[in-house]
Design a protein around this motif. Structure first.
Motif, PDB file in Angstrom:
ATOM      1  N   ALA A 130       2.283   3.828  -6.020  1.00  0.00           N
ATOM      2  CA  ALA A 130       1.052   3.733  -6.802  1.00  0.00           C
ATOM      3  C   ALA A 130       0.867   4.964  -7.681  1.00  0.00           C
ATOM      4  N   ASP A 131       1.203   6.128  -7.160  1.00  0.00           N
ATOM      5  CA  ASP A 131       1.091   7.358  -7.954  1.00  0.00           C
ATOM      6  C   ASP A 131       2.086   7.355  -9.120  1.00  0.00           C
ATOM      7  N   GLU A 132       3.304   6.865  -8.895  1.00  0.00           N
ATOM      8  CA  GLU A 132       4.292   6.784  -9.975  1.00  0.00           C
ATOM      9  C   GLU A 132       3.843   5.835 -11.065  1.00  0.00           C
ATOM     10  N   SER A 174       0.835  -1.206   0.000  1.00  0.00           N
ATOM     11  CA  SER A 174       0.000   0.000   0.000  1.00  0.00           C
ATOM     12  C   SER A 174       0.871   1.258   0.000  1.00  0.00           C
ATOM     13  N   ASN A 175       1.920   1.232  -0.787  1.00  0.00           N
ATOM     14  CA  ASN A 175       2.811   2.378  -0.908  1.00  0.00           C
ATOM     15  C   ASN A 175       2.155   3.388  -1.842  1.00  0.00           C
ATOM     16  N   ARG A 176       1.670   4.461  -1.304  1.00  0.00           N
ATOM     17  CA  ARG A 176       0.913   5.451  -2.085  1.00  0.00           C
ATOM     18  C   ARG A 176       1.812   6.137  -3.120  1.00  0.00           C
ATOM     19  N   ARG A 177       3.025   6.459  -2.751  1.00  0.00           N
ATOM     20  CA  ARG A 177       3.934   7.135  -3.679  1.00  0.00           C
ATOM     21  C   ARG A 177       4.220   6.245  -4.891  1.00  0.00           C
ATOM     22  N   ASP A 194       0.748   4.976 -11.784  1.00  0.00           N
ATOM     23  CA  ASP A 194      -0.391   5.590 -12.482  1.00  0.00           C
ATOM     24  C   ASP A 194       0.080   6.680 -13.437  1.00  0.00           C
ATOM     25  N   SER A 195       1.108   7.408 -13.076  1.00  0.00           N
ATOM     26  CA  SER A 195       1.611   8.469 -13.962  1.00  0.00           C
ATOM     27  C   SER A 195       2.270   7.892 -15.218  1.00  0.00           C
ATOM     28  N   ARG A 205       1.123   5.351 -16.903  1.00  0.00           N
ATOM     29  CA  ARG A 205       0.070   4.852 -17.801  1.00  0.00           C
ATOM     30  C   ARG A 205      -0.418   5.886 -18.690  1.00  0.00           C
TER      31      ARG A 205
END
Length: 127
Positions: free
Chosen positions: A120-122, A115-118, A124-125, A127
């Motif tokens: 997950a954001d990387e 559940s590493n949010r950072r 998603d960026s 894609r």
């Protein structure tokens, strides 16, 4: 029957006369010049008729090295020489490599599914 990497073959491509010394060098992993010099010294020191007889019998009995066994790289040659010399070590090394790959994949999976949010954001960026 398919050619085997673990069998002794005459190496006429790298050989000087019949390829016996080059085949021994390829099989054992030694330098061909060292094997040739050792053969000459052994013959001179006292094995005169027997070394020549053994050389002739080996040249007669052994098969030529098939073309499909030509090594593409030095790494391939070293690997197969290690397999011929110590097959147990080769199996151990392959198992160790697979364990290492499995461990690395497991670490990657844990990191990816955490559940590493950072992270997950990387992702998603990208894609």
């Amino acid at each position: 029957m398919a050619a085997r990497h673990t069998k002794f073959y005459l190496d006429k491509r790298n050989g000087k006369w019949l390829g016996v010394c080059a085949g021994l060098a390829d099989y054992t992993g030694l330098d061909a010049t060292l094997v040739r010099v050792g053969m000459v010294i052994l013959t001179i020191v006292g094995g005169f008729p027997w070394t020549l007889i053994a050389y002739g019998v080996t040249a007669w009995a052994a098969n030529d090295k098939p073309g499909e066994l030509a090594y593409d790289s030095v790494e391939d040659r070293k690997f197969w020489q290690g397999v011929r010399a110590k097959p147990g070590n080769s199996i151990r090394d392959v198992r160790s490599s697979f364990r290492d790959i499995d461990r690395r994949l497991s670490d990657l999976e844990v990191h990816y599914t955490s559940s590493n949010r950072r992270l997950a954001d990387e992702i998603d960026s990208l894609r």
